[in-house]
Design a protein around this motif. Structure first.
Motif, PDB file in Angstrom:
ATOM      1  N   TRP A 165      -3.757-135.684 138.573  1.00 57.65           N
ATOM      2  CA  TRP A 165      -4.370-134.459 139.085  1.00 57.65           C
ATOM      3  C   TRP A 165      -4.081-133.283 138.166  1.00 57.65           C
ATOM      4  O   TRP A 165      -4.964-132.499 137.850  1.00 57.65           O
ATOM      5  CB  TRP A 165      -3.858-134.147 140.498  1.00 57.65           C
ATOM      6  N   LYS A 166      -2.822-133.168 137.734  1.00 58.07           N
ATOM      7  CA  LYS A 166      -2.421-132.060 136.866  1.00 58.07           C
ATOM      8  C   LYS A 166      -3.171-132.104 135.537  1.00 58.07           C
ATOM      9  O   LYS A 166      -3.595-131.076 135.018  1.00 58.07           O
ATOM     10  CB  LYS A 166      -0.913-132.111 136.624  1.00 58.07           C
ATOM     11  N   GLU A 167      -3.373-133.306 134.983  1.00 59.37           N
ATOM     12  CA  GLU A 167      -4.097-133.440 133.725  1.00 59.37           C
ATOM     13  C   GLU A 167      -5.581-133.107 133.882  1.00 59.37           C
ATOM     14  O   GLU A 167      -6.201-132.579 132.950  1.00 59.37           O
ATOM     15  CB  GLU A 167      -3.943-134.857 133.171  1.00 59.37           C
ATOM     16  N   ASP A 168      -6.148-133.423 135.044  1.00 63.06           N
ATOM     17  CA  ASP A 168      -7.572-133.170 135.272  1.00 63.06           C
ATOM     18  C   ASP A 168      -7.865-131.761 135.760  1.00 63.06           C
ATOM     19  O   ASP A 168      -9.033-131.349 135.784  1.00 63.06           O
ATOM     20  CB  ASP A 168      -8.130-134.162 136.302  1.00 63.06           C
ATOM     21  N   ALA A 169      -6.847-131.016 136.167  1.00 61.97           N
ATOM     22  CA  ALA A 169      -7.065-129.674 136.713  1.00 61.97           C
ATOM     23  C   ALA A 169      -7.645-128.760 135.650  1.00 61.97           C
ATOM     24  O   ALA A 169      -7.209-128.751 134.499  1.00 61.97           O
ATOM     25  CB  ALA A 169      -5.751-129.107 137.248  1.00 61.97           C
ATOM     26  N   ASP A 170      -8.652-128.006 136.041  1.00 64.34           N
ATOM     27  CA  ASP A 170      -9.284-127.036 135.157  1.00 64.34           C
ATOM     28  C   ASP A 170      -9.480-125.735 135.933  1.00 64.34           C
ATOM     29  O   ASP A 170      -9.118-125.652 137.111  1.00 64.34           O
ATOM     30  CB  ASP A 170     -10.618-127.595 134.631  1.00 64.34           C
ATOM     31  N   PRO A 171     -10.034-124.697 135.318  1.00 71.33           N
ATOM     32  CA  PRO A 171     -10.208-123.431 136.043  1.00 71.33           C
ATOM     33  C   PRO A 171     -11.049-123.575 137.325  1.00 71.33           C
ATOM     34  O   PRO A 171     -10.795-122.883 138.310  1.00 71.33           O
ATOM     35  CB  PRO A 171     -10.915-122.527 135.032  1.00 71.33           C
ATOM     36  N   LEU A 172     -12.010-124.474 137.318  1.00 68.51           N
ATOM     37  CA  LEU A 172     -12.834-124.682 138.506  1.00 68.51           C
ATOM     38  C   LEU A 172     -11.996-125.219 139.671  1.00 68.51           C
ATOM     39  O   LEU A 172     -12.214-124.848 140.827  1.00 68.51           O
ATOM     40  CB  LEU A 172     -13.975-125.650 138.180  1.00 68.51           C
ATOM     41  N   THR A 173     -11.031-126.050 139.359  1.00 73.15           N
ATOM     42  CA  THR A 173     -10.134-126.572 140.389  1.00 73.15           C
ATOM     43  C   THR A 173      -9.432-125.428 141.107  1.00 73.15           C
ATOM     44  O   THR A 173      -9.348-125.407 142.341  1.00 73.15           O
ATOM     45  CB  THR A 173      -9.086-127.498 139.743  1.00 73.15           C
ATOM     46  N   PHE A 174      -8.946-124.469 140.353  1.00 82.42           N
ATOM     47  CA  PHE A 174      -8.214-123.348 140.944  1.00 82.42           C
ATOM     48  C   PHE A 174      -9.158-122.345 141.608  1.00 82.42           C
ATOM     49  O   PHE A 174      -8.753-121.642 142.532  1.00 82.42           O
ATOM     50  CB  PHE A 174      -7.317-122.705 139.894  1.00 82.42           C
ATOM     51  N   LEU A 175     -10.410-122.303 141.164  1.00 85.09           N
ATOM     52  CA  LEU A 175     -11.401-121.471 141.839  1.00 85.09           C
ATOM     53  C   LEU A 175     -11.632-121.993 143.261  1.00 85.09           C
ATOM     54  O   LEU A 175     -11.761-121.213 144.200  1.00 85.09           O
ATOM     55  CB  LEU A 175     -12.718-121.463 141.059  1.00 85.09           C
ATOM     56  N   PHE A 176     -11.638-123.312 143.413  1.00 82.76           N
ATOM     57  CA  PHE A 176     -11.808-123.889 144.741  1.00 82.76           C
ATOM     58  C   PHE A 176     -10.627-123.545 145.649  1.00 82.76           C
ATOM     59  O   PHE A 176     -10.806-123.355 146.856  1.00 82.76           O
ATOM     60  CB  PHE A 176     -12.016-125.402 144.662  1.00 82.76           C
ATOM     61  N   PHE A 177      -9.439-123.452 145.091  1.00 83.70           N
ATOM     62  CA  PHE A 177      -8.283-122.997 145.868  1.00 83.70           C
ATOM     63  C   PHE A 177      -8.524-121.583 146.392  1.00 83.70           C
ATOM     64  O   PHE A 177      -8.300-121.295 147.570  1.00 83.70           O
ATOM     65  CB  PHE A 177      -7.007-123.003 145.017  1.00 83.70           C
ATOM     66  N   ALA A 178      -8.972-120.704 145.503  1.00 82.78           N
ATOM     67  CA  ALA A 178      -9.209-119.312 145.887  1.00 82.78           C
ATOM     68  C   ALA A 178     -10.324-119.198 146.924  1.00 82.78           C
ATOM     69  O   ALA A 178     -10.210-118.425 147.886  1.00 82.78           O
ATOM     70  CB  ALA A 178      -9.554-118.487 144.652  1.00 82.78           C
ATOM     71  N   ILE A 179     -11.389-119.970 146.736  1.00 81.28           N
ATOM     72  CA  ILE A 179     -12.502-119.937 147.687  1.00 81.28           C
ATOM     73  C   ILE A 179     -12.025-120.369 149.075  1.00 81.28           C
ATOM     74  O   ILE A 179     -12.342-119.739 150.084  1.00 81.28           O
ATOM     75  CB  ILE A 179     -13.643-120.856 147.199  1.00 81.28           C
ATOM     76  N   ALA A 180     -11.275-121.451 149.127  1.00 85.52           N
ATOM     77  CA  ALA A 180     -10.796-121.951 150.422  1.00 85.52           C
ATOM     78  C   ALA A 180      -9.854-120.949 151.089  1.00 85.52           C
ATOM     79  O   ALA A 180      -9.934-120.729 152.304  1.00 85.52           O
ATOM     80  CB  ALA A 180     -10.099-123.293 150.241  1.00 85.52           C
ATOM     81  N   ALA A 181      -8.970-120.330 150.322  1.00 88.23           N
ATOM     82  CA  ALA A 181      -8.034-119.355 150.890  1.00 88.23           C
ATOM     83  C   ALA A 181      -8.787-118.146 151.442  1.00 88.23           C
ATOM     84  O   ALA A 181      -8.498-117.670 152.542  1.00 88.23           O
ATOM     85  CB  ALA A 181      -7.022-118.927 149.832  1.00 88.23           C
TER      86      ALA A 181
END
Length: 193
Positions: A165-181
């Motif tokens: 997961w850590k290797e595949d994480a990209d900025p879009l992954t973290f955008l989804f975190f922000a959207i959900a929060a």
């Protein structure tokens, strides 16, 4: 035989020359001459000394514990569903992250009320739920590629799942975190109204 006279009836004809005006029903404050009759369902002001019934006060919904339990349960369920969506489509989907956050916020707000702690906790739980969903999706994809069971990969090799997961994480992954929060925070605020 004597006949008694009928009781006087209210005037139903024109009042002061207005053919549309009627006299007010008994017990209703006098209306000015020529006024339109009250409409059906009209509430009249209470008369002096009259009892005006009132309903029970609205229940106060401010149960933080119930809101937290509901939000935690929703986070686990929608996190799992989000992981299933990722595993089935092999993609992270933005609207699904919005749904994750909104459901958690909705559960927190509906069950817990207007407590200001609930939107913040809902946002934090949404972050954890999206993370759980992404890990489940990663494990589903990895299990399919390695031809092993999901349970074996997820529970016995969880460190490998996190590393992938850590290797595949990209900025879009973290955008989804922000959207959900954000969706959880605003969903809790709206649901508590």
């Amino acid at each position: 035989m004597s006949q008694s006279a009928p009781p006087p009836q209210p005037q139903s004809g024109p009042v002061d020359g207005n053919p549309y005006a009627q006299q007010a029903p008994a017990g209703v404050p006098d209306a000015p001459a020529g006024a339109y009759p009250p409409q059906p369902g009209t509430a009249y002001p209470p008369q002096p000394g009259a009892f005006a019934p009132s309903g029970p006060p609205a229940p106060s919904r401010d149960n933080v514990v119930l809101g937290l339990v509901a939000a935690l349960a929703a986070a686990v369920v929608v996190g799992g569903l989000y992981g299933l969506v990722i595993g089935a489509t092999k993609h992270e989907i933005g609207w699904a992250a919005v749904g994750v956050g909104f459901v958690i916020g909705l559960a927190a707000g509906k069950a817990g009320g207007r407590n200001p702690v609930l939107p913040v906790v809902g946002a934090i739980l949404a972050l954890g739920s999206v993370y759980l969903g992404q890990l489940i999706g990663t494990a589903m994809i990895g299990a399919d590629q390695l031809h092993i069971g999901f349970g074996e990969l997820f529970f016995q090799h969880f460190d490998v799942v996190q590393k992938v997961w850590k290797e595949d994480a990209d900025p879009l992954t973290f955008l989804f975190f922000a959207i959900a929060a954000f969706a959880a925070f605003s969903g809790a605020k709206k649901a508590a109204r």
